[in-house]
Motif scaffolding. Sequence first.
Motif, mmCIF file in Angstrom:
data_model
loop_
_atom_site.group_PDB
_atom_site.id
_atom_site.type_symbol
_atom_site.label_atom_id
_atom_site.label_comp_id
_atom_site.label_asym_id
_atom_site.label_seq_id
_atom_site.Cartn_x
_atom_site.Cartn_y
_atom_site.Cartn_z
ATOM 1 N N ALA A 78 -7.523 -0.299 -6.211
ATOM 2 C CA ALA A 78 -7.079 -0.797 -4.818
ATOM 3 C C ALA A 78 -8.355 -1.582 -3.798
ATOM 4 C CB ALA A 78 -6.681 0.253 -3.636
ATOM 5 N N PRO A 79 -7.936 -1.918 -2.821
ATOM 6 C CA PRO A 79 -9.121 -2.582 -2.164
ATOM 7 C C PRO A 79 -9.546 -1.574 -1.453
ATOM 8 C CG PRO A 79 -7.199 -3.172 -0.836
ATOM 9 C CD PRO A 79 -6.705 -2.789 -2.444
ATOM 10 N N ALA A 80 -11.225 -1.556 -1.223
ATOM 11 C CA ALA A 80 -11.821 -0.634 -1.045
ATOM 12 C C ALA A 80 -11.528 -0.408 1.134
ATOM 13 C CB ALA A 80 -13.072 -0.709 -0.187
ATOM 14 N N ALA A 81 -10.061 -1.849 1.150
ATOM 15 C CA ALA A 81 -10.341 -1.629 2.913
ATOM 16 C C ALA A 81 -9.584 -2.805 3.130
ATOM 17 C CB ALA A 81 -11.142 -1.268 4.060
ATOM 18 N N ILE A 82 -8.122 -3.148 4.057
ATOM 19 C CA ILE A 82 -7.675 -3.712 4.555
ATOM 20 C C ILE A 82 -7.851 -3.765 5.596
ATOM 21 C CG2 ILE A 82 -4.938 -4.476 4.702
ATOM 22 C CD1 ILE A 82 -4.350 -3.201 2.347
ATOM 23 N N ILE A 83 -8.332 -5.830 6.141
ATOM 24 C CA ILE A 83 -8.025 -5.910 7.546
ATOM 25 C C ILE A 83 -7.094 -6.869 7.539
ATOM 26 C CG2 ILE A 83 -9.368 -7.553 9.220
ATOM 27 C CD1 ILE A 83 -11.741 -6.177 7.397
ATOM 28 N N ASN A 84 -6.104 -6.578 8.722
ATOM 29 C CA ASN A 84 -5.231 -7.551 8.852
ATOM 30 C C ASN A 84 -4.844 -8.088 10.252
ATOM 31 O OD1 ASN A 84 -2.838 -6.037 7.459
ATOM 32 N ND2 ASN A 84 -3.952 -7.727 6.510
ATOM 33 N N GLN A 85 -4.515 -9.413 10.251
ATOM 34 C CA GLN A 85 -4.851 -9.820 11.835
ATOM 35 C C GLN A 85 -3.871 -8.904 13.209
ATOM 36 O OE1 GLN A 85 -6.865 -12.281 12.591
ATOM 37 N NE2 GLN A 85 -6.116 -11.661 14.403
#
Length: 132
Positions: A78-85
């Motif tokens: 998995a990604p370490a974290a997610i940022i979405n607009q």
Amino acid sequence: MILQGRGISRGVGKGPLLIGPDPISFLSGVDPETGIVLEPGHPLQGQDISGSVLAFEYGKGSTVGSYILYALSRNGHAPAAIINQEAETIIAVGAIMGKIPMVDRIGIPLSDLKSGQMVEVDGTTGNVTMIE
């Protein structure tokens, strides 16, 4: 620099920023066994999202995408974290199920961020910290 966003999935994740300028479909678009983006023609095709802070506009596709995010977490890719607009349900549910910290609405376009920069995302407070 610290950006203030909206916390979606609790926890803290840190890693190199990987910016996907297009929406991502996790169902058939990302291999849950390897973390490699498979979606043909996607700007991140062939790249590994494992351990990155994955920034992309929003998710697209089937609700099964939530389970792919969970499987990525279970498989250690998995990604370490997610940022979405702008978070939408499929990605938010997958991040919560997979215990992947997530924020959205950070106040600047994702294109203003620099791929490869180390970033810490706090999904509890909504803070995104750019690390020198």
